[in-house]
Every structure is written in C-alpha cells, then in structure tokens.
Design a protein around this motif. Structure first.
Motif, PDB file in Angstrom:
ATOM      1  N   VAL A   1       0.855  -1.195   0.000  1.00 45.41           N
ATOM      2  CA  VAL A   1       0.000   0.000   0.000  1.00 45.41           C
ATOM      3  C   VAL A   1       0.890   1.244   0.000  1.00 45.41           C
ATOM      4  CG1 VAL A   1      -1.647   1.350   1.355  1.00 45.41           C
ATOM      5  CG2 VAL A   1      -1.931  -1.125   1.152  1.00 45.41           C
ATOM      6  N   ILE A   2       0.545   2.216  -0.828  1.00 50.52           N
ATOM      7  CA  ILE A   2       1.350   3.434  -0.947  1.00 50.52           C
ATOM      8  C   ILE A   2       0.868   4.477   0.053  1.00 50.52           C
ATOM      9  CG2 ILE A   2       2.022   5.333  -2.469  1.00 50.52           C
ATOM     10  CD1 ILE A   2       1.591   3.372  -4.823  1.00 50.52           C
ATOM     11  N   ALA A   3       1.788   5.001   0.839  1.00 47.10           N
ATOM     12  CA  ALA A   3       1.467   6.072   1.790  1.00 47.10           C
ATOM     13  C   ALA A   3       1.775   7.415   1.143  1.00 47.10           C
ATOM     14  CB  ALA A   3       2.260   5.908   3.078  1.00 47.10           C
ATOM     15  N   VAL A   4       0.810   8.353   1.272  1.00 46.02           N
ATOM     16  CA  VAL A   4       0.920   9.679   0.653  1.00 46.02           C
ATOM     17  C   VAL A   4       0.813  10.735   1.756  1.00 46.02           C
ATOM     18  CG1 VAL A   4      -0.065  11.264  -1.052  1.00 46.02           C
ATOM     19  CG2 VAL A   4      -0.173   8.786  -1.433  1.00 46.02           C
ATOM     20  N   LEU A   5       1.635  11.749   1.682  1.00 49.07           N
ATOM     21  CA  LEU A   5       1.641  12.809   2.693  1.00 49.07           C
ATOM     22  C   LEU A   5       0.353  13.629   2.615  1.00 49.07           C
ATOM     23  CD1 LEU A   5       3.300  14.248   4.906  1.00 49.07           C
ATOM     24  CD2 LEU A   5       4.267  15.696   3.102  1.00 49.07           C
ATOM     25  N   GLY A   6      -0.304  13.802   3.744  1.00 49.34           N
ATOM     26  CA  GLY A   6      -1.538  14.590   3.813  1.00 49.34           C
ATOM     27  C   GLY A   6      -1.263  15.985   4.336  1.00 49.34           C
ATOM     28  N   GLY A   7      -2.011  16.408   5.394  1.00 48.16           N
ATOM     29  CA  GLY A   7      -1.812  17.747   5.906  1.00 48.16           C
ATOM     30  C   GLY A   7      -2.673  18.062   7.110  1.00 48.16           C
ATOM     31  N   HIS A   8      -2.701  19.342   7.472  1.00 47.78           N
ATOM     32  CA  HIS A   8      -3.462  19.816   8.617  1.00 47.78           C
ATOM     33  C   HIS A   8      -4.950  19.564   8.393  1.00 47.78           C
ATOM     34  CE1 HIS A   8      -4.968  23.394  11.186  1.00 47.78           C
ATOM     35  NE2 HIS A   8      -4.781  22.346  11.954  1.00 47.78           N
ATOM     36  N   ASP A   9      -5.655  19.169   9.464  1.00 51.64           N
ATOM     37  CA  ASP A   9      -7.037  18.711   9.296  1.00 51.64           C
ATOM     38  C   ASP A   9      -7.986  19.775   8.753  1.00 51.64           C
ATOM     39  OD1 ASP A   9      -7.149  20.231  11.643  1.00 51.64           O
ATOM     40  OD2 ASP A   9      -7.800  18.569  12.919  1.00 51.64           O
ATOM     41  N   GLN A  10      -7.753  21.056   9.044  1.00 49.53           N
ATOM     42  CA  GLN A  10      -8.704  22.075   8.574  1.00 49.53           C
ATOM     43  C   GLN A  10      -8.672  22.244   7.053  1.00 49.53           C
ATOM     44  OE1 GLN A  10     -10.956  22.853  10.469  1.00 49.53           O
ATOM     45  NE2 GLN A  10     -10.254  22.951  12.567  1.00 49.53           N
ATOM     46  N   PRO A  11      -7.523  22.474   6.420  1.00 47.50           N
ATOM     47  CA  PRO A  11      -7.538  22.530   4.951  1.00 47.50           C
ATOM     48  C   PRO A  11      -7.846  21.195   4.282  1.00 47.50           C
ATOM     49  CG  PRO A  11      -5.300  22.836   5.793  1.00 47.50           C
ATOM     50  CD  PRO A  11      -6.213  22.902   6.966  1.00 47.50           C
TER      51      PRO A  11
END
Length: 506
Positions: A228-238
């Motif tokens: 499974v490929i892991a992808v960088l997400g971000g801060h929950d609000q945006p």
C-alpha cells in the motif's frame, strides 16, 4: 480499487475506505483517553494512540471488499510527541489546548516578537503552538528518562510507525509556528530560541508527496496488505475543506468538531489578518492559502455540559456524540438572553487570550437546563459571528458555509447557528470530510483520480440548505455588542484575580 483516508483528530481517530468512485466501503472510529494531570496539561498516551489507529485500520481493512491502493492523512494541528532515535515516544503526546507553555510563549514573544512569527509562519504566537511546547520540554528534560532526538506532529508520528522517516507538509508545518511558509524551511532563529535544530524535526514536503510502499513488517502491525502506498496529507482544517467540496467563490467550510472553525481560502498571503488574530498559511492546494477563524471550545464544551448537567438516568448513550445530540433535542426553542463566553480552554480568534475563562451571564432561578444548553450553543456561535464580521471587513466574503464534522448530525443545532450568523448553512452529507479529503489526496497522487472533484461519491440529492430565520438573526446581531463587552469585563476581573493570587503567593 480503494483508498483510505485517516483523520487523526484531537479526541478520536477516524478511518474510512473509499472506492475509486467515492463510495464508502468501510469505516471505524475510536476515541482516545484524554489525560489531564493538572489544570493546564492535556495529553494522550502515545502507545494507546497508536493502538487506536491500528485497531481502526485493521477493522477497516478487514471489512473493505476492494484492493487497497493508497492511504493519506488528515492531522490535528499543534499537538506533538517527542521521540528517541528509533522513533519510540519518550513522553506523552501534548495536545494543542494544553496551556503549560505560557511562560515559554512569553519568552519567544520577548525574544523575537509577534510580528516576526506572523511574517515567517503565518501564525498568531500563542501557547497552543508546537514551538513553545517543545521549548517547555527542552527546559524540563529532567522529566524524561531518555533524551529526545525528534519532535513530530501527530501524522508524522504515525508516518514513523509505518516505517518511514517522519515527513510533514507545509500546512501542518506552519501550525508548529516554526516553518517559514515562504521557503518551506524550518526557521533557524525560531529554532535557536527554542533550543533545537532542524535535524530534530521532520523533513518538509508538499502535501501529496509519495512516502513509498508500506513494508511487510509495518503493514502487518496495522493490518494493511503489503505494498500500500502512503501519501503525505496535511493539517485537518484545509484537508477537511478539500473533503467538504468547498471549491466555489464565496464558499467556506464550517468545521463543527471539538473546536469550531470557519476555513476560508485565498490566493495570497495576507499579513493584514494578524491585526484580527487570524492565521494565514498554506492550503493543501499549491499557491493557495487558508485562514482559520474560530474557537478552541466547540463540541468539547457540549461534552462537558452533558457530563456535568445530566445523570446517566436522565440521558445516557455509549457514544458521546449521541449524548450531545440528545442534549440538543432538549434545548429551548427560542433565543435566550444568556451570554456565554465559551473560553473554557484557550481562546481562538479574534481574542487569542491564554488567560481568558468561561462565563455564563444572566442566570436566574427561572433559568432552565434547556435555556442553558441553548445559551452555550449561542455563545460558541457568537464567537464565530465575531470572526465572520472581521472576515467580511477584510473583503473575505462568505455567501454560504458548508458544514462538516460531528456537529452536522443535529439540524436543530445547525438552524440555531444559521440564525446567529445570518448565513445559509449547507449540509452535503459528506461523512467525515477530513477522511474524504485525505482519501482524495491519496487517490489523486497515485493516479486513481485526475483531480480533486467536489462531487466525488455524492449527488445533488445529498444537499440540504438551512436558511436563517432573519428575525432571530436580527436579535442575535443586536446582542453582539453586549457579548463583546462581556469579554472585556471578564478580562478585567480575571486580571484582578490573577494579581491577587500572585500577591498571596509572594
């Protein structure tokens, strides 16, 4: 083919698997135990935290009937954990609304100045930021059995537990109050003031960066299939804004969770927002910025109210969200003349006042529980109204609010909020917008989707528009000056109490 969106919230972990058409395949939610060892301290045991994420992931994977291609993250802001060289935690997770680092915040304020922090990081300097919390831990290393080697935010921590070097995106990095949002690099002057260097912090990349395939050893720990490929997400609000489908001009996201926040986007950094206590930092979408206007005390205050005001015999559910909704059903139908200052934790914008406290004004022997419930909801929403007025004055015009989060389950509560704000509120029945936003990041950056589609997995039939009762809106608008005055009066009284307490301690 399926993708997984992981929302690492302040009080709970939520994980949802979606098909490539946006259909929900499986989901799981698990709350953490919040530890409050003293009035100013709020923590989570990191071992329990990882166990919650692992339990949710295993449940979702086991009930997902399509092959899982990739996953990504939505992360609470500011909270962090100290790690050793092998990425093992050496102290509890310290949450955003923990107030132990007020002294360190003042040191940073005196050393570098609030303007410096805003120009570099887009954040209002305060004790909720990661910077002062790390500074506190560095000044209290004697409390640790092992010297910390890394300081990471919550999603970076889970990334490390999946077998990768900790990586953070620009949006979450900005919330630490240490990232230069114009260069994407950790600010050396801020790090020097804290007493750390950039080798102790995650690598910085844009949201959507491919971390790689989760190797067998780590995949097994979380119940994932290998590869499974892991992808960088971000801060929950945006990320939640992305997941809400708020793409059109004039649309903003109204996040109704532990905190309450309006999330607005803009095309450039706006330094003028500092005057009003509003942050301005990178969106998940490149060349876009967001501002957050809101209050750190939202659903968490309703949770407190339910636990303190009602007995289990009167109202009880295994889920605190169900309990809150039952409380809301019992609230008064008419606007109240109660004024509730919902500063039961650190405040948000526009005050950014670490010393402010909660106030319920206007109680009499005739005041009912039903009125108190409504009064508290009104007070939380007055805070949003203050911010809405400020945004409008700064040419950030909001024609409609797309509501997301646990608070969307009560139409009665949303009608009250529409009345207070005088703005239509849209419910598009997107379940777990932050998870959906994270899943979109995973899908787009691994080729399952070509773009961030606002209608992914939904139709126009899903949309409900709540129109304000304008007679109620007129009343609430007339009460706003008195609400603002309540803050200033409370601030003066609180300062007097603090002064007397300090005198007694001397």
């Amino acid at each position: 083919m399926a993708v997984i969106g992981i929302d690492l919230g302040t009080t709970a972990c939520k994980i949802v698997a979606y098909s490539n058409t946006g259909r929900i395949l499986s989901s799981k939610r698990r709350e953490y135990t919040i530890i409050a060892p003293s009035p100013k301290r709020v923590e989570i045991n990191p071992v329990e935290f990882v166990a919650c994420v692992s339990e949710c992931m295993k449940s979702v994977v086991a009930t997902c009937d399509e092959p899982i291609v990739s996953l990504s993250f939505s992360s609470q802001g500011e909270g962090f954990v100290a790690l050793d060289r092998e990425f093992n935690p050496v102290y509890n997770i310290i949450l955003s609304y923990d107030k132990r680092s007020i002294e360190q915040t003042n040191k940073l304020r005196n050393q570098l100045g609030e303007d410096y922090f805003y120009k570099k990081t887009g954040q209002i300097l305060g004790c909720m930021g990661t910077a002062s919390k790390i500074m506190w831990l560095m000044e209290n290393k004697d409390k640790l059995s092992i010297k910390p080697s890394y300081f990471v935010c919550i999603s970076d921590f889970i990334i490390s537990q999946l077998g990768f070097i900790p990586v953070i995106d620009w949006s979450l990095g900005a919330r630490t109050m240490m990232l230069n949002i114009h260069t994407g690099e950790w600010d050396e002057d801020i790090l020097d003031a804290i007493g750390i260097d950039d080798s102790m912090l995650p690598q910085v990349h844009r949201s959507g960066y491919i971390l790689g395939e989760v190797k067998e050893k780590y995949a097994k720990r979380f119940g994932l299939p290998e590869g499974v490929i892991a992808v960088l997400g971000g801060h929950d609000q945006p990320v939640g804004m992305l997941g809400s489908g708020a793409y059109e001009q004039g649309e903003a996201t109204y996040s109704l969770g532990t905190t309450e926040t309006i999330v607005c986007k803009m095309s450039k950094f706006n330094e003028e927002l500092k005057k009003y206590g509003l942050s301005c930092y990178p969106h998940i979408l490149k060349n876009q910025f967001v501002t957050l206007a809101g209050n750190y005390t939202g659903g968490i205050l309703l949770e407190w109210l339910c636990k303190e005001m009602y007995t289990k015999e009167e109202i009880f559910d295994e889920s605190i969200n169900d309990t809150i909704n039952d409380c809301i059903k019992k609230m008064s139908e008419l606007p109240t003349e109660l004024l509730v200052l919902p500063h039961f934790t650190v405040t948000g914008s526009p005050w950014n006042d670490e010393k402010s406290v909660g106030v319920i004004h206007g109680l009499t022997l005739n005041t009912s529980k039903a009125q108190i419930i409504r009064g508290i909801l009104e007070g939380i929403t007055y805070e949003i109204l203050l911010n809405y007025v400020i945004l409008k004055e700064n040419n950030i015009n909001i024609s409609s609010l797309i509501a997301i989060g646990g608070g969307t389950s009560s139409i009665k509560s949303l009608q009250l909020k529409a009345d207070v704000l005088g703005v239509p509120i849209i419910i598009n029945h997107i379940k777990e917008a932050a998870c959906r936003g994270a899943a979109l990041i995973a899908a787009v950056n691994t080729g399952l989707l070509t773009n961030y589609s606002s209608n992914w997995g939904m139709s126009d039939k899903d949309i409900i528009k709540i129109i304000p009762n304008y007679d109620n809106s007129k009343f609430y608008k007339s009460m706003l000056p008195a609400y603002k005055e309540l803050y200033y009066l409370s601030k003066n009284i609180n300062n007097m109490i603090i002064e007397k307490r300090n005198e007694n301690e001397r």
